[in-house]
Design a protein around this motif. Structure first.
Motif: not given
Length: 194
Positions: A151-173
């Motif tokens: 899912a994290l890889l897919a979000l990056l592929a959708l155009g979100y930056t790694k910083k944005e994805v890293d920020k929401i990763t704890p919430k997704l966990i």
């Protein structure tokens, strides 16, 4: 011929920087010239390309970025200027994730990249960009399941930056979902709330 240049940044322009190395100013084309600062001592990883029209240096902040540039150059129809434009338009991790996920439509948003070229990029480079995709795994928490990682890889592929994805990763966990699709939906909801 050159691996890197170590010197003082003396000028920064929209598409290149000048680095003074022992009183010789090297003009280095870069996808991210504004990542450097005038007066800063810096190491620039370079690639020298010799053409009929002259010798040109292309510079990058890391060896991985230079390697990505060279991989883009290996694709039919991509020259140095196109490769720089693609790298300037997106961070390397997101670009690599899009290629790994086969996101042809995403790649067509880059300057000079049509559907045919985007398809060629995916065909030639998919599966060859492990260094970038592994960055997500390396920075990831041990609680990240394969579904969440997808899912994290897919979000990056959708155009979100790694910083944005890293920020929401704890919430997704904390969500503890069972499929990548569920994580993607939750991730999009978190990203759209910001």
């Amino acid at each position: 011929m050159y691996e890197y240049l170590l010197g003082i940044v003396v000028a920064i322009k929209p598409d290149y920087l000048v680095v003074d190395v022992n009183n010789i100013g090297y003009k280095i084309y870069s996808p991210t010239p504004f990542a450097y600062h005038e007066g800063q001592k810096t190491r620039v990883f370079v690639e020298q390309i010799v053409r009929d029209t002259g010798v040109t240096l292309y510079g990058f902040q890391s060896e991985e970025d230079r390697d990505l540039f060279l991989k883009l150059l290996s694709v039919s129809g991509i020259g140095p200027k196109s490769a720089l434009a693609i790298m300037a338009a997106e961070d390397s991790d997101s670009l690599a994730a899009a290629i790994e996920q086969g996101e042809v439509k995403y790649l067509t948003r880059f300057p000079g990249v049509g559907k045919k070229t985007a398809s060629q990029i995916v065909l030639d480079l998919k599966g060859k960009l492990g260094d970038y995709v592994q960055r997500i795994d390396q920075t990831a928490d041990q609680n990240i399941s394969p579904e969440l990682n997808d899912a994290l890889l897919a979000l990056l592929a959708l155009g979100y930056t790694k910083k944005e994805v890293d920020k929401i990763t704890p919430k997704l966990i904390a969500e503890n979902e069972t499929t990548a699709d569920q994580y993607i939906k939750k991730g999009l909801a978190f990203l759209l709330k910001k």
